[in-house]
Design a protein around this motif. Sequence first.
Motif, PDB file in Angstrom:
ATOM      1  N   GLY A 181      -7.468  -7.204  12.312  1.00  0.00           N
ATOM      2  CA  GLY A 181      -8.907  -6.967  12.292  1.00  0.00           C
ATOM      3  C   GLY A 181      -9.566  -7.852  11.265  1.00  0.00           C
ATOM      4  O   GLY A 181      -8.892  -8.514  10.465  1.00  0.00           O
ATOM      5  N   THR A 216      -3.396  -0.838  15.778  1.00  0.00           N
ATOM      6  CA  THR A 216      -4.246  -1.980  15.436  1.00  0.00           C
ATOM      7  C   THR A 216      -3.385  -3.104  14.878  1.00  0.00           C
ATOM      8  O   THR A 216      -2.763  -2.951  13.834  1.00  0.00           O
ATOM      9  CB  THR A 216      -5.308  -1.574  14.392  1.00  0.00           C
ATOM     10  N   ARG A 224       0.860  -1.190   0.000  1.00  0.00           N
ATOM     11  CA  ARG A 224       0.000   0.000   0.000  1.00  0.00           C
ATOM     12  C   ARG A 224       0.891   1.233   0.000  1.00  0.00           C
ATOM     13  O   ARG A 224       1.820   1.326   0.796  1.00  0.00           O
ATOM     14  CB  ARG A 224      -0.902   0.037   1.246  1.00  0.00           C
TER      15      ARG A 224
HETATM   16  P1  ATP Z   1      -4.879   1.009   9.761  1.00  0.00           P
HETATM   17  O1  ATP Z   1      -6.142   1.492  10.348  1.00  0.00           O
HETATM   18  O2  ATP Z   1      -3.766   0.863  10.755  1.00  0.00           O
HETATM   19  O3  ATP Z   1      -4.494   1.724   8.514  1.00  0.00           O
HETATM   20  P2  ATP Z   1      -6.225  -0.923   8.157  1.00  0.00           P
HETATM   21  O4  ATP Z   1      -7.623  -0.896   8.662  1.00  0.00           O
HETATM   22  O5  ATP Z   1      -5.883  -0.197   6.920  1.00  0.00           O
HETATM   23  O6  ATP Z   1      -5.210  -0.488   9.320  1.00  0.00           O
HETATM   24  P3  ATP Z   1      -6.423  -3.694   7.439  1.00  0.00           P
HETATM   25  O7  ATP Z   1      -6.638  -3.467   6.001  1.00  0.00           O
HETATM   26  O8  ATP Z   1      -7.529  -4.109   8.284  1.00  0.00           O
HETATM   27  O9  ATP Z   1      -5.713  -2.415   8.059  1.00  0.00           O
HETATM   28  O10 ATP Z   1      -5.208  -4.700   7.612  1.00  0.00           O
HETATM   29  C1  ATP Z   1      -5.093  -5.555   8.757  1.00  0.00           C
HETATM   30  C2  ATP Z   1      -3.817  -5.279   9.495  1.00  0.00           C
HETATM   31  O11 ATP Z   1      -2.707  -5.151   8.620  1.00  0.00           O
HETATM   32  C3  ATP Z   1      -3.816  -3.976  10.270  1.00  0.00           C
HETATM   33  O12 ATP Z   1      -4.473  -4.115  11.484  1.00  0.00           O
HETATM   34  C4  ATP Z   1      -2.341  -3.726  10.456  1.00  0.00           C
HETATM   35  O13 ATP Z   1      -1.835  -4.469  11.554  1.00  0.00           O
HETATM   36  C5  ATP Z   1      -1.754  -4.265   9.184  1.00  0.00           C
HETATM   37  N1  ATP Z   1      -1.457  -3.155   8.256  1.00  0.00           N
HETATM   38  C6  ATP Z   1      -2.314  -2.503   7.439  1.00  0.00           C
HETATM   39  N2  ATP Z   1      -1.671  -1.565   6.706  1.00  0.00           N
HETATM   40  C7  ATP Z   1      -0.367  -1.640   7.078  1.00  0.00           C
HETATM   41  C8  ATP Z   1       0.825  -0.954   6.687  1.00  0.00           C
HETATM   42  N3  ATP Z   1       0.802  -0.016   5.748  1.00  0.00           N
HETATM   43  N4  ATP Z   1       1.992  -1.277   7.297  1.00  0.00           N
HETATM   44  C9  ATP Z   1       2.037  -2.247   8.240  1.00  0.00           C
HETATM   45  N5  ATP Z   1       0.962  -2.945   8.643  1.00  0.00           N
HETATM   46  C10 ATP Z   1      -0.226  -2.648   8.071  1.00  0.00           C
END
Ligand code: ATP
Length: 431
Positions: free
Chosen positions: A286, A283, A114
């Motif tokens: 999730g 987080t 991302r």
């Molecule tokens: P956040 O609110 O922290 O941006 P998200 O809701 O975008 O998280 P999800 O798409 O639910 O994240 O992804 C599940 C998990 O993947 C997150 O809880 C986080 O631990 C991890 N994660 C998401 N984006 C990243 C990132 N850019 N770098 C590291 N870990 C990530």
Amino acid sequence: MSQKIVAVKGMNDLLPGEIEIWQHVERLTRELFGRFGYSEIRTPIVEDTSLFVRSVGEETDIVGKEMYTFDDKAGRSLSLRPEGTAPAARAYIEHSVLNQEPLTRWYYMGPMFRYERMKTGRYRQFYQIGAEAYGAKEAAQDVEVMDMVTQFLQALGLQDITLNLNSLGDEACRPAYYEKLVEYLKAHREELCGDCHRRLETNPLRVLDCKNEACQAVAAKGPSVLEFLCEPCRDHFDDVQRKLTALGVRFVVNPRMVRGLDYYTRTVFEFVASHPALGTASTVGGGGRYDKLVKSLGGPDVPAVGFACGVDRLVLLLKESQQKFAATPDLFIAVADADSQDAAFTLASRLRREGLRVDFDTRGGSLRSQMKRSDKSGAAFTLVLGGQEFTSGQAKLKRMAGGEPIPVALDDIARTVRAQSGAPQVAPAAT
Ligand code: ATP
Ligand code: MG
């Protein structure tokens, strides 16, 4: 001098010293998820862009601004996967898995991409461990997934992580909530950020997920989705809570938590850590139920629930804990004289075949420098070998933690090292 090439911004090398923690997490995943009956899948890193646009949702941060999208040489629009649920669903449909079994449990691990603003715990290539269960609409399936994540985090020794739980309702009850929410948000339009003005028009639920403090303050006082749940959704939510309690899985209901993807129905949940090492990236994982996703991607009408954990964030927490992860050698073989180098090298090879972790300095060098290396390696034992040892077939095993040297026959080293270190005797690998 030519210019130094460095790694792409937001993408990290994982090297020895740290990789042992990753391996530990991955080992534990396989062990624990296996106990729950989940099997591993591996899907490609790259998918058709439309897969994510149709599933994750156009108005999400992920698809709206974070995807690595490019055209391949034939002009197809492809994207590096930003998450694992859509690829898993695509594979589930493509391989007609429902025709083979009514209930499917999968897990995956691997890199996701991302284009985000980087900080601690937020990278552009990061890693997720996730699981998906297809085929059960029952609350027990939601609870099994949350129980599995809870046991996983506990087995890692991570504490102070709170499970937040909510229900987003379904197509029967969400519209009424939407209407109230939009009405409320419009009344507070002036307080919202520019992005949220747009979200208000295209996908109002996303406002609740905005990281902007002012938007969060507005969201906190808005209508609660739980007050709008229809009876079946309310029953499902009650059932989830009852079963979590019966299993001893602790949770808090958080009616403002919505998650960053569009495909959820009913149950959503997040595991949030309170450790300062994560900063705002608190987080760790999730997930939720997505009963309509598979059908919307052209598959059968099959309910599903899943989750994903961010491994980078788990590793940050594990680095803070006092746990040791690196495996050290059982034995260091030092050579007393250059003439014995080849015989010692041959012996090291044989002991590795017999299952010992052996360190040996292929450069030779002085005994003093080898002993230094042995100390540094953390080896449990050292064996100094020279002409005398090879002639007599006898040597002395030095325990690095101290104590009297242990006499050992050169053809009995593996057994002696194991016996002395209290390790179980394992059969040697086939030769
Ligand atoms: P956040 O609110 O922290 O941006 P998200 O809701 O975008 O998280 P999800 O798409 O639910 O994240 O992804 C599940 C998990 O993947 C997150 O809880 C986080 O631990 C991890 N994660 C998401 N984006 C990243 C990132 N850019 N770098 C590291 N870990 C990530
Ligand atoms: Mg995000």
